[in-house]
Design a protein around this motif. Structure first.
Motif, short mmCIF file in Angstrom:
data_model
loop_
_atom_site.label_atom_id
_atom_site.label_comp_id
_atom_site.label_asym_id
_atom_site.label_seq_id
_atom_site.Cartn_x
_atom_site.Cartn_y
_atom_site.Cartn_z
N THR A 9 -31.32 -74.24 -42.83
CA THR A 9 -30.07 -74.25 -42.06
C THR A 9 -28.87 -73.98 -42.96
O THR A 9 -28.01 -73.15 -42.63
N LEU A 10 -28.81 -74.66 -44.08
CA LEU A 10 -27.69 -74.45 -45.01
C LEU A 10 -27.66 -73.01 -45.53
O LEU A 10 -26.60 -72.40 -45.62
N ARG A 11 -28.83 -72.48 -45.85
CA ARG A 11 -28.92 -71.11 -46.36
C ARG A 11 -28.47 -70.12 -45.29
O ARG A 11 -27.69 -69.20 -45.57
N ALA A 12 -28.91 -70.33 -44.06
CA ALA A 12 -28.54 -69.45 -42.95
C ALA A 12 -27.04 -69.51 -42.67
O ALA A 12 -26.41 -68.48 -42.37
N GLN A 13 -26.46 -70.70 -42.76
CA GLN A 13 -25.02 -70.85 -42.53
C GLN A 13 -24.21 -70.04 -43.53
O GLN A 13 -23.12 -69.58 -43.22
N ARG A 14 -24.74 -69.88 -44.71
CA ARG A 14 -24.07 -69.08 -45.74
C ARG A 14 -24.43 -67.60 -45.65
O ARG A 14 -23.91 -66.78 -46.39
N GLY A 15 -25.38 -67.27 -44.79
CA GLY A 15 -25.80 -65.89 -44.63
C GLY A 15 -26.57 -65.36 -45.83
O GLY A 15 -26.48 -64.17 -46.15
N LEU A 16 -27.34 -66.24 -46.47
CA LEU A 16 -28.08 -65.86 -47.67
C LEU A 16 -29.57 -65.69 -47.38
O LEU A 16 -30.13 -66.44 -46.58
N THR A 17 -30.18 -64.74 -48.06
CA THR A 17 -31.63 -64.64 -48.04
C THR A 17 -32.18 -65.63 -49.06
O THR A 17 -31.43 -66.17 -49.89
N GLN A 18 -33.47 -65.84 -49.01
CA GLN A 18 -34.10 -66.72 -50.01
C GLN A 18 -33.87 -66.16 -51.41
O GLN A 18 -33.59 -66.92 -52.35
N GLU A 19 -33.97 -64.85 -51.54
CA GLU A 19 -33.79 -64.22 -52.85
C GLU A 19 -32.36 -64.38 -53.35
O GLU A 19 -32.14 -64.62 -54.54
N GLN A 20 -31.39 -64.24 -52.46
CA GLN A 20 -29.98 -64.38 -52.86
C GLN A 20 -29.69 -65.81 -53.30
O GLN A 20 -28.96 -66.02 -54.28
N LEU A 21 -30.25 -66.77 -52.59
CA LEU A 21 -30.05 -68.17 -52.98
C LEU A 21 -30.66 -68.42 -54.35
O LEU A 21 -30.02 -69.03 -55.21
N ALA A 22 -31.87 -67.95 -54.54
CA ALA A 22 -32.54 -68.14 -55.83
C ALA A 22 -31.72 -67.51 -56.96
O ALA A 22 -31.53 -68.13 -58.01
N HIS A 23 -31.21 -66.32 -56.72
CA HIS A 23 -30.40 -65.65 -57.75
C HIS A 23 -29.13 -66.44 -58.05
O HIS A 23 -28.75 -66.60 -59.21
N SER A 24 -28.49 -66.96 -57.01
CA SER A 24 -27.26 -67.74 -57.19
C SER A 24 -27.51 -69.00 -58.02
O SER A 24 -26.63 -69.45 -58.75
N ASP A 26 -30.06 -69.26 -60.17
CA ASP A 26 -30.80 -68.86 -61.37
C ASP A 26 -32.16 -69.54 -61.45
O ASP A 26 -32.52 -70.16 -62.45
N ILE A 27 -32.88 -69.43 -60.33
CA ILE A 27 -34.23 -69.99 -60.24
C ILE A 27 -35.14 -68.92 -59.64
O ILE A 27 -34.66 -67.97 -59.00
N PRO A 28 -36.44 -69.06 -59.80
CA PRO A 28 -37.36 -68.08 -59.20
C PRO A 28 -37.31 -68.11 -57.67
O PRO A 28 -37.23 -69.19 -57.07
N ASP A 29 -37.35 -66.93 -57.05
CA ASP A 29 -37.30 -66.90 -55.59
C ASP A 29 -38.55 -67.52 -54.97
O ASP A 29 -38.51 -68.00 -53.84
N THR A 30 -39.62 -67.58 -55.72
CA THR A 30 -40.83 -68.23 -55.21
C THR A 30 -40.58 -69.73 -54.97
O THR A 30 -41.19 -70.32 -54.08
#
Length: 65
Positions: A9-24, A26-30
């Motif tokens: 929910t929090l990720r969607a509210q920011r309009g981020l993909t899983q990969e974008q969140l991981a990059h932000s 600095d963690i693995p997208d897995t």
């Protein structure tokens, strides 16, 4: 609502993909994929990073509030 649902929910509210969140963070997208699919929260250090990034408490992420 469990941890994975709150994170999605929090990720969607920011309009981020899983990969974008991981990059932000600095963690693995897995890691993000695993948290969202398993419902198991990350270790404390990453949990705190998530809480800081989204401006919420660790307790909120864990469903304690």
């Amino acid at each position: 609502m469990d941890f994975s649902e709150r994170l999605k929910t929090l990720r969607a509210q920011r309009g981020l993909t899983q990969e974008q969140l991981a990059h932000s963070l600095d963690i693995p997208d897995t890691s993000v994929r695993r948290w969202e699919s398993s419902g198991r929260p990350p270790k404390r250090e990453r949990l705190e990073k998530l809480a800081d990034f989204f401006g919420v408490s660790v307790d909120f992420l864990l469903g304690r509030t």
